[in-house]
Design an enzyme around this catalytic site. Structure first.
Site, PDB file in Angstrom:
ATOM      1  N   CYS A 115       0.736  -0.745  -0.015  1.00 49.36           N
ATOM      2  CA  CYS A 115      -0.032  -0.211   0.168  1.00 49.36           C
ATOM      3  C   CYS A 115       0.697   1.044   0.482  1.00 49.36           C
ATOM      4  CB  CYS A 115      -0.997  -0.049   1.149  1.00 49.36           C
ATOM      5  SG  CYS A 115      -2.212  -1.605   1.117  1.00 49.36           S
ATOM      6  N   HIS A 253      -3.476   7.224   2.138  1.00 46.34           N
ATOM      7  CA  HIS A 253      -3.798   6.353   1.907  1.00 46.34           C
ATOM      8  C   HIS A 253      -4.752   5.751   2.327  1.00 46.34           C
ATOM      9  CE1 HIS A 253      -4.078   1.812   0.453  1.00 46.34           C
ATOM     10  NE2 HIS A 253      -3.641   1.210   2.151  1.00 46.34           N
ATOM     11  N   ASN A 283     -10.333   0.066  -0.807  1.00 43.65           N
ATOM     12  CA  ASN A 283      -8.668  -0.148  -0.123  1.00 43.65           C
ATOM     13  C   ASN A 283      -8.060  -0.361  -1.699  1.00 43.65           C
ATOM     14  OD1 ASN A 283      -5.686  -0.422  -0.018  1.00 43.65           O
ATOM     15  ND2 ASN A 283      -6.205  -1.057   2.057  1.00 43.65           N
TER      16      ASN A 283
END
Ligand code: ACO
Length: 326
Positions: A115, A253, A283
Site C-alpha cells: 500500500c 492512503h 482499499n
C-alpha cells in the site's frame, strides 16, 4: 543556488467498469452494508473484469496523466509502477506499460511496497530527477487485489478494490527555498519486516509456485497504522519546518476511514482538508493515493501552489510520507 525539484505536471486515473456494492457482497459472504460502512467507511469498490488487469488499468492512468500534462511518452524517460499484483511474475508491469506507450527509450521498473508503493515510487523518481540522470517520470500506482483476495473470507474481501492512478513528474529548477519552491519537498520511507506475517499472502512464486492469497490480522494492522503514519508525517514536518496548519490538502492512503480520521485528528489536520475516497474505491493498495489525488485535482480542490501531504502504510510493514507543493 537553484536545485532540481520534481514538479507534478499531470494526473490521471483508471477504474474497472464494474462496481460492486456492499449489498452485492452481502449476497456472497456473511456481512452487511451496515457492518462494512461502520467499520471501514467503504460503500462500494470497482472490481476488474475480463480483459482488465493491472497493466491495462495502469496504462490508461498513464495515458490520462500524459494527456493532462500535455505530453507524449516521447517526453518521458522513466516509468515506475508500484504494484503488488503484476500481470505476470515477469516481465515487470512497468516494462509492459512502457511498451504499450510506444516507448523504446528510458527505463521502466516495478516497485513492491504494497500500500506504500506509490510513495516509494515517487521517492525513487524524485531521487532520479533531482540527480539529473532523468528528466521526466511517470509514477503509476496500480493494483488488482481482487485477484488475490479469498472471496470466502469476509474479514478481508469486503475491504479491497481495483484501480490505477498516475502522475507525471518533471525535474524543474527551483530557488531552493523549501517554504516556497514547487515540487516534491521531502519524502520519508520506512519499513519493519518483523511485522510481515500480519498482512501478507499465503504462498508465492518461490515458495508454493502460486501467487498466494491475501491474509490479514486486521486489529494488528489497525493498532500500528496510526502511530506509523503520524511518525512519518512528523518526520516531514521536522525536515521542512511546516506543520499541520500549513497544509492545504492531506491525501492519505485509503484503507479505512477510521484510520484516516484518527490520524488526521492526532496530527491536528482539519477534516475539511482531508481527501477521502475510500467510500467509493475501497482499499486499492498502491493505486489509492493517486486515485484520491486525481479526484481532488479533477474537482478543483487541489490547485497550483497548494501544499499537499501524502501518506501510506501497508504490508511489510511499510509506511511513507511525501510533502509537495503542487
Ligand atoms: N462482516 C460482518 N462481520 C464481520 C466481518 C464482515 N465483513 N468481518 C469480520 N466480522 C466480524 C468478526 O468475525 C468479529 O465477530 P466476533 O466478534 O463474533 O468474533 C467482529 O466482526 C469484529 O471483528 P474485528 O476483526 O474485531 O473487527 P474490527 O473492528 O477490528 O474491524 C477491520 C475489522 C475493519 C478489518 C479493522 O480491524 C481494520 O480496519 N483494520 C485495519 C486493517 C486495514 O485497513 N487493512 C487494509 C490493508 S492494510 C493497509 O492498507 C494499511
Amino acid at each position: 543556488m537553484t536545485i532540481k525539484r520534481s514538479v507534478v505536471l499531470g494526473v490521471g486515473s483508471a477504474l474497472p467498469a464494474r462496481v460492486v456494492t456492499n449489498a452485492e457482497l452481502a449476497e456472497k459472504v456473511d456481512t452487511s452494508d451496515e457492518w462494512i460502512v461502520q467499520r471501514t467507511g467503504i460503500r462500494q469498490r470497482y472490481i476488474a473484469g475480463d480483459g482488465e488487469t493491472t497493466s491495462t488499468l495502469g496504462l490508461k492512468a498513464a495515458q490520462a496523466a500524459l494527456a493532462d500534462a500535455g505530453l507524449t511518452s516521447a517526453d518521458v524517460d522513466l516509468v515506475i509502477v508500484a504494484t503488488t499484483t503484476p500481470d505476470l511474475t515477469f516481465p515487470s508491469t512497468a516494462t509492459q506499460i512502457q511498451a504499450a506507450l510506444g516507448m523504446a527509450h528510458g527505463a521502466a521498473f516495478d516497485v513492491q511496497a504494497v500500500c506504500s508503493g506509490f510513495i516509494y515510487g515517487v521517492t525513487i523518481a524524485d531521487k532520479f530527477l533531482a540527480s539529473g540522470s532523468h528528466r521526466r517520470a511517470i509514477v503509476i500506482g496500480a493494483d488488482t487485489l481482487s485477484r488475490i483476495v479469498d472471496w470466502t473470507d469476509r474479514t478481508t474481501c469486503v475491504l479491497f478494490g481495483d484501480g490505477a492512478g498516475a502522475v507525471v513528474l518533471e525535474a524543474q529548477d527551483q530557488p531552493g527555498d523549501v517554504k516556497t519552491d514547487r515540487g516534491v519537498l521531502t519524502t520519508h520511507i520506512r519499513s519493519d519486516g518483523r511485522h510481515g506475517s500480519k498482512l501478507c499472502t499465503v504462498g508465492g512464486p518461490s515458495s508454493t509456485g502460486t501467487v498466494g492469497t491475501l491474509t490479514m490480522e486486521g486489529k494488528e494492522v489497525f493498532k500500528h497504522a496510526v502511530g506509523m503514519i503520524t511518525d512519518v508525517i512528523t518526520d516531514a514536518y521536522q525536515a521542512t519546518g511546516f506543520s499541520s496548519g500549513d497544509l492545504d490538502w492531506f491525501v492519505p492512503h485509503q484503507a479505512n476511514k477510521r484510520i484516516i480520521d484518527s490520524s488526521a485528528d492526532k496530527l491536528g489536520i482539519a477534516p475539511q482538508k482531508v481527501v477521502i475516497t475510500v467510500a467509493r474505491h475501497g482499499n486499492t493498495s498502491a493505486a489509492s493515493i493517486p486515485l484520491a489525488l486525481s479526484v481532488a485535482y479533477a474537482d478543483g480542490r487541489i490547485k497550483k501552489g497548494d501544499l499537499v501531504m501524502l501518506e501510506a502504510m501497508g504490508g511489510g510493514f511499510t509506511w511513507a510520507s511525501a510533502l509537495m507543493r503542487w
